[in-house]
Design a protein around this motif. Structure first.
Motif, PDB file in Angstrom:
ATOM      1  N   GLU A  56       0.823  -1.212   0.000  1.00 50.90           N
ATOM      2  CA  GLU A  56       0.000   0.000   0.000  1.00 50.90           C
ATOM      3  C   GLU A  56       0.859   1.265   0.000  1.00 50.90           C
ATOM      4  OE1 GLU A  56       0.816  -1.210   4.217  1.00 50.90           O
ATOM      5  OE2 GLU A  56       0.225  -2.241   2.365  1.00 50.90           O
ATOM      6  N   VAL A  57       2.048   1.211   0.603  1.00 52.74           N
ATOM      7  CA  VAL A  57       2.941   2.371   0.600  1.00 52.74           C
ATOM      8  C   VAL A  57       3.553   2.553  -0.779  1.00 52.74           C
ATOM      9  CG1 VAL A  57       5.013   3.385   1.608  1.00 52.74           C
ATOM     10  CG2 VAL A  57       3.416   2.118   3.058  1.00 52.74           C
ATOM     11  N   ALA A  60       1.075   4.049  -3.223  1.00 52.18           N
ATOM     12  CA  ALA A  60       0.876   5.494  -3.125  1.00 52.18           C
ATOM     13  C   ALA A  60       1.927   6.236  -3.931  1.00 52.18           C
ATOM     14  CB  ALA A  60       0.915   5.926  -1.658  1.00 52.18           C
ATOM     15  N   TYR A  81      -4.252  -7.919   9.156  1.00 51.87           N
ATOM     16  CA  TYR A  81      -4.699  -6.549   9.391  1.00 51.87           C
ATOM     17  C   TYR A  81      -6.183  -6.452   9.707  1.00 51.87           C
ATOM     18  CZ  TYR A  81      -0.413  -6.225   6.671  1.00 51.87           C
ATOM     19  OH  TYR A  81       0.866  -6.411   6.219  1.00 51.87           O
ATOM     20  N   LYS A  85      -9.005  -0.845   8.433  1.00 50.79           N
ATOM     21  CA  LYS A  85      -7.779  -0.102   8.145  1.00 50.79           C
ATOM     22  C   LYS A  85      -7.352  -0.286   6.698  1.00 50.79           C
ATOM     23  CE  LYS A  85      -4.258   2.485   9.000  1.00 50.79           C
ATOM     24  NZ  LYS A  85      -4.477   3.944   9.096  1.00 50.79           N
ATOM     25  N   VAL A  86      -7.456  -1.493   6.173  1.00 47.23           N
ATOM     26  CA  VAL A  86      -7.125  -1.724   4.764  1.00 47.23           C
ATOM     27  C   VAL A  86      -8.075  -0.946   3.862  1.00 47.23           C
ATOM     28  CG1 VAL A  86      -6.971  -3.469   2.937  1.00 47.23           C
ATOM     29  CG2 VAL A  86      -6.069  -3.973   5.221  1.00 47.23           C
ATOM     30  N   GLU A  88      -9.623   1.817   4.543  1.00 46.91           N
ATOM     31  CA  GLU A  88      -9.257   3.237   4.616  1.00 46.91           C
ATOM     32  C   GLU A  88      -8.007   3.526   3.778  1.00 46.91           C
ATOM     33  OE1 GLU A  88     -10.904   4.445   9.060  1.00 46.91           O
ATOM     34  OE2 GLU A  88      -8.874   3.635   8.848  1.00 46.91           O
ATOM     35  N   GLN A  89      -7.004   2.666   3.871  1.00 47.73           N
ATOM     36  CA  GLN A  89      -5.798   2.862   3.068  1.00 47.73           C
ATOM     37  C   GLN A  89      -6.123   2.927   1.587  1.00 47.73           C
ATOM     38  OE1 GLN A  89      -3.627  -0.557   4.388  1.00 47.73           O
ATOM     39  NE2 GLN A  89      -2.499   0.552   5.974  1.00 47.73           N
ATOM     40  N   PHE A  90      -6.971   2.022   1.139  1.00 48.09           N
ATOM     41  CA  PHE A  90      -7.263   1.956  -0.289  1.00 48.09           C
ATOM     42  C   PHE A  90      -8.268   3.018  -0.722  1.00 48.09           C
ATOM     43  CE2 PHE A  90      -4.669  -1.664  -0.003  1.00 48.09           C
ATOM     44  CZ  PHE A  90      -4.251  -1.968  -1.291  1.00 48.09           C
ATOM     45  N   VAL A  92      -7.938   6.033   0.469  1.00 53.01           N
ATOM     46  CA  VAL A  92      -6.973   7.122   0.266  1.00 53.01           C
ATOM     47  C   VAL A  92      -6.279   6.960  -1.077  1.00 53.01           C
ATOM     48  CG1 VAL A  92      -4.810   8.123   1.090  1.00 53.01           C
ATOM     49  CG2 VAL A  92      -6.610   7.567   2.723  1.00 53.01           C
ATOM     50  N   LEU A  93      -5.859   5.742  -1.406  1.00 57.37           N
ATOM     51  CA  LEU A  93      -5.217   5.501  -2.701  1.00 57.37           C
ATOM     52  C   LEU A  93      -6.149   5.841  -3.858  1.00 57.37           C
ATOM     53  CD1 LEU A  93      -3.462   2.124  -1.835  1.00 57.37           C
ATOM     54  CD2 LEU A  93      -2.301   4.247  -2.462  1.00 57.37           C
TER      55      LEU A  93
END
Length: 333
Positions: A56-57, A60, A81, A85-86, A88-90, A92-93
């Motif tokens: 995920e990093v 980005a 995980y 949270k996953v 939310e990360q995706f 954002v992506l």
């Protein structure tokens, strides 16, 4: 036929591992220019050869420095995980690169059992994965969870007009059945077992597929290991790096990639040479044209519209050249 990339951020010997991460970023831009459809990143832990621990990093960084190519995970090992949270990360992506994000998830640890326990000491991976996928799909798409779910009031932010595309990854019947049940695209890791079980998994997926609003028809691909060079001899020379790694892998080792010259001079035992010969018989290796022929054969055999290619070389320039030759020979460049 569409061509896509799986990059495992492989680390060569005599170079610090951070270099492999920067090479991943450079290769993504290179493959976008060549016309590849997707650029997927794997998740592995406690390995000295595959050092992409946080897809995920990396996604980005790649999403922010490319403009067209889809960027995805292949995958996020979800049992490590929280599904929220996953999601939310995706989300954002997806805000960084609307309409270009793939969220591939898998159940495998991507490591040994001890490392998996260190990543998440509270998870029961085998039992929780289907529930996690259900929650993840709802949060990623901004859809409600079932009535009575304890987290039904929670939203994964930031929301927006587009959503990541969720894929199920697998190398067995389990992933095929889960993808079919949820009506999700499915990617089979052909290179894990040199093709064993592929036909059965894809047939199971297609036969049991339950249409979903986003995916009314089954959508499948396979990920294959392939290597092209300007000559057959050069491709076979470069393959020796992976041959040496595979011998170590059979012993439980995850070593940095050695040079072809080191691999060629190594005193293999008879059993180790048998492992190498088995790999050579099935390897998709040669000129760009030869590799393209084999990729098209597999696409026809398994009725696929897209193939995902993973390539390892000790020298990053040779890997970039391989993707160039395959793109040219397949007509996507």
């Amino acid at each position: 036929m569409k061509l896509s990339v799986l990059d495992q951020s492989t680390a060569p010997e005599a170079v610090t591992q951070d270099v492999a991460i920067r090479e991943t970023l450079a290769l993504a831009r290179h493959c976008e220019a060549l016309g590849y459809h997707r650029y997927w990143l794997s998740e592995h832990h406690a390995s000295d050869s595959i050092v992409g621990t946080a897809p995920e990093v990396l996604m980005a960084a790649i999403a922010a420095t490319t403009t067209r190519i889809r960027v995805g995970s292949a995958g996020v090992m979800l049992p490590h995980y929280s599904s929220l949270k996953v999601a939310e990360q995706f989300r954002v992506l997806e805000a960084i690169a609307p309409g270009r994000i793939d969220l591939g998830v898998g159940r495998a640890p991507g490591s040994d059992r001890r490392t998996a326990l260190a990543l998440n000491p509270y998870s029961n991976a085998a039992e929780d994965f289907p529930r996690q996928v259900q929650e993840l799909c709802a949060w990623v798409a901004g859809e409600p969870l079932p009535d009575g779910h304890p987290f039904a009031a929670i939203t994964a932010n930031p929301t927006g007009p587009t959503t990541p595309e969720v894929w199920i990854l697998g190398s067995s019947d389990y992933g095929a059945q889960l993808a079919a049940h949820f009506g999700l695209p499915y990617a089979f890791a052909y290179f894990f077992s040199e093709g064993r079980g592929t036909e059965e998994a894809l047939a199971l997926y297609r036969r049991n597929y339950r249409p979903s609003p986003r995916h009314p028809r089954p959508q499948a691909t396979i990920c294959v290991w392939a290597l092209a060079a300007d000559s057959e001899a050069e491709a076979r020379r470069l393959l020796q790096t992976r041959e040496f790694w595979r011998v170590g892998f059979e012993k439980g080792l995850r070593q940095p990639l050695v040079t072809p010259e080191f691999a060629a001079s190594y005193p293999y035992t008879a059993d180790e040479r048998a492992v190498i010969e088995a790999l050579r018989r099935k390897a998709i290796v040669g000129t760009g044209e030869a590799v393209a022929v084999r990729l098209h054969e597999l696409a026809r055999q398994f009725e696929l519209e897209e193939m995902v290619v993973v390539t390892w070389t000790h020298d990053p320039a040779a890997r970039r050249r391989s993707y160039e030759l395959v793109a040219q020979a397949c007509g996507i460049a």
